[in-house]
Enzyme design. Structure first.
Site, PDB file in Angstrom:
ATOM      1  N   CYS A 340      -7.562   2.818   4.232  1.00  9.67           N
ATOM      2  CA  CYS A 340      -7.010   2.353   5.512  1.00  9.67           C
ATOM      3  C   CYS A 340      -5.755   3.154   5.870  1.00  9.67           C
ATOM      4  CB  CYS A 340      -6.755   0.851   5.470  1.00  9.67           C
ATOM      5  SG  CYS A 340      -6.625   0.108   7.121  1.00  9.67           S
ATOM      6  N   HIS A 424     -11.730  -1.535   3.366  1.00 11.27           N
ATOM      7  CA  HIS A 424     -11.180  -2.367   2.293  1.00 11.27           C
ATOM      8  C   HIS A 424     -12.341  -3.000   1.530  1.00 11.27           C
ATOM      9  CE1 HIS A 424      -7.022  -2.240   3.690  1.00 11.27           C
ATOM     10  NE2 HIS A 424      -7.426  -2.551   4.902  1.00 11.27           N
TER      11      HIS A 424
END
Length: 500
Positions: A340, A424
């Site tokens: 991310c 994630h």
């Protein structure tokens, strides 16, 4: 509606653990249970199947309850950023950024109505709702704007248990003082206490519990022992869950060639550091959070995690000397993984007029990626395959990545021994994780071989069962069930501040 609210003497007193344990205990009895936290402040969040963002703690509690996570379980989520401001997420969607003063001075009436409406919906579809407070209900400066502690208990007529962490010390003062600082109406709902993280001989604690009952007229319904490696998703705080592989090697000796060392950069405003829990669950993998260049140089894999402040974290990497250390690793063909915000930092440049409002900033230049921050947040639950293995994850980001080369890696890319992705949770996919670690070990020159029998989901279930066991073995569950069924007993005495 039947339910209970777990309040605490402070943050990190054990509310999340206790709620999860009660959820699992009740689910084992065949009850339809839902967790609930009206307002959460955390950088660790999760995306539900319907694409709503909620706190990871509530997603974990939903798993403990054996139900699907829902935005109803955490209607208000505050995600801290820089300059004492937070992004406000309502029913899973961001609605703006507010300072602490602006938040507490503005929309509380509207938000309380949202919170109580969600609680009512859960109560209508479940047998029991187990609510979690935030911080302490005795923050007298914030009582007027409370939408998560006693305001919720009053609105639904819920009994309240107050939990305190005895390992920190001062637990009796905390339990007594929390009760004494509440208004008479709120005190009527406080039905008892739970002592958390107790070490030693319980008989030595008994006189204190008896005195507390005499002072307050309320019993202690449980004394939970200090338990290592519970492995739950934290709201915040750098803790490696499950097997706790952040520990050092025996007698301070160097790790062997069959051990894989993972260093996670402890960037500012780190989000979803639980991504590395699946690595920590692997036998022979050691995970540490680091802030020094030498720790990066010593590791077999460096992880740049997610963050709510990508540009700020990038500046921190440079100031700490970690940026140069990561570049040297890449030049030497040594593994680096960005997730991310970490993925975004590995790119060529970042255009940010949304999060930091710093305009165009150079990235680390290790991946052929350009990132532009969009006003709309991406919330998704992607799935696919890599290394011939199924893999799934979730996305929470404002940055939009323009990938201009490299090998595909999930939605990101790979160049040499540098990987980057917005996903994630991808490392929780067992086959994918093992193939990735095998490749890392080969690049690092290690003899490490991933254990084929490690199943992350099963390990998580084991830990949730341990929480249920703690409740069943160390709480007065008959009294707990009576509170849930009947509410707080009538005639609980008022506890005056300073008495005796």
């Amino acid at each position: 509606m039947k339910g209970i609210l777990i309040a605490g003497t402070s943050s990190d007193a054990g509310k999340s653990v206790l709620v999860a344990g009660i959820c699992r205990f009740l689910a084992r009895r065949g009850l339809r249970v839902a967790p609930f936290k009206g307002q959460n402040m955390s950088l660790n969040s999760f995306v539900t199947r319907e694409g709503a963002e909620i706190g990871r703690a509530q997603a974990m509690q939903a798993q403990a309850a054996r139900v699907e996570p829902s935005a109803l379980m955490n209607p208000v989520l505050l995600k801290p950023g820089g300059d004492s401001r937070s992004q406000v997420v309502v029913l899973g969607r961001p609605v703006g950024e507010l300072s602490a003063r602006g938040y507490h001075g503005g929309r509380q009436g509207e938000l309380l109505a949202t919170v109580t409406d969600c609680l009512e919906q859960l109560g209508a579809t479940h047998d029991v709702v187990v609510c979690e407070g935030a911080g302490s209900p005795a923050e007298i400066n914030l009582r007027r704007t409370d939408i998560v502690n006693m305001a919720v208990a009053r609105a639904a007529g819920l009994p309240v248990l107050v939990v305190g962490d005895i390992d920190r010390g001062g637990v009796f003062a905390g339990l007594f003082g929390t009760t004494a600082l509440l208004s008479p109406d709120d005190q009527k709902l406080v039905a008892g206490y739970v002592v958390n993280k107790f070490r030693g001989d319980r008989s030595l604690l008994r006189p204190g519990l008896d005195m507390l009952a005499k002072l307050t007229g309320r019993p202690t319904l449980g004394v939970l022992p200090y338990t290592h490696g519970l492995g739950i998703d934290e709201e915040d705080g750098l803790r490696v869950s499950l097997r706790g592989s952040s520990r050092e090697s025996a007698a301070g000796e160097p790790y062997g060639r069959d051990v894989l060392r993972v260093a996670v950069a402890a960037v500012p405003l780190m989000s979803n550091f639980t991504d590395v829990d699946a690595l920590a669950a692997e036998p022979g993998v050691v995970v540490r959070f680091v802030d020094r260049p030498q720790d990066v140089a010593d590791a077999d894999l460096v992880v740049l995690p997610g963050t709510r402040g990508t540009v700020r974290a990038l500046e921190w990497l440079r100031a700490q000397g970690l940026a140069d250390a990561v570049r040297r690793r890449a030049a030497e063909g040594r593994p680096v993984l960005g997730v991310c915000g970490g993925f975004q930092m590995l790119g060529e440049r970042i255009e940010d007029e949304v999060e930091s409002r710093r305009g165009t900033v150079d990235g680390l230049g290790l991946l052929p990626v350009r990132v532009r921050f969009a006003a709309d947040k991406t919330l998704a639950r992607p799935s696919g395959s890599h290394y011939g293995e199924p893999v799934a994850g979730y996305e929470i980001h404002h940055g939009v990545a323009d990938v201009r080369g490299g090998e595909p890696f999930l939605d990101g890319c790979r160049v040499g021994a540098v990987w980057g992705t917005h996903w994630h949770g991808s490392l929780e996919s067992d086959g994918f994780r093992r193939r990735f670690l095998a490749e890392v070990a080969a690049a690092a020159g290690r003899d490490f071989v991933p254990a084929p029998g490690t199943r992350f989901a099963a390990l998580r279930e084991e830990q949730l069962d341990r929480l249920g066991d703690l409740v069943e073995e160390h709480m007065d569950t008959a009294a707990l069930l009576r509170l849930i069924e009947d509410g707080a007993p009538a005639g609980l005495p008022f506890v005056a501040p300073g008495a005796p």
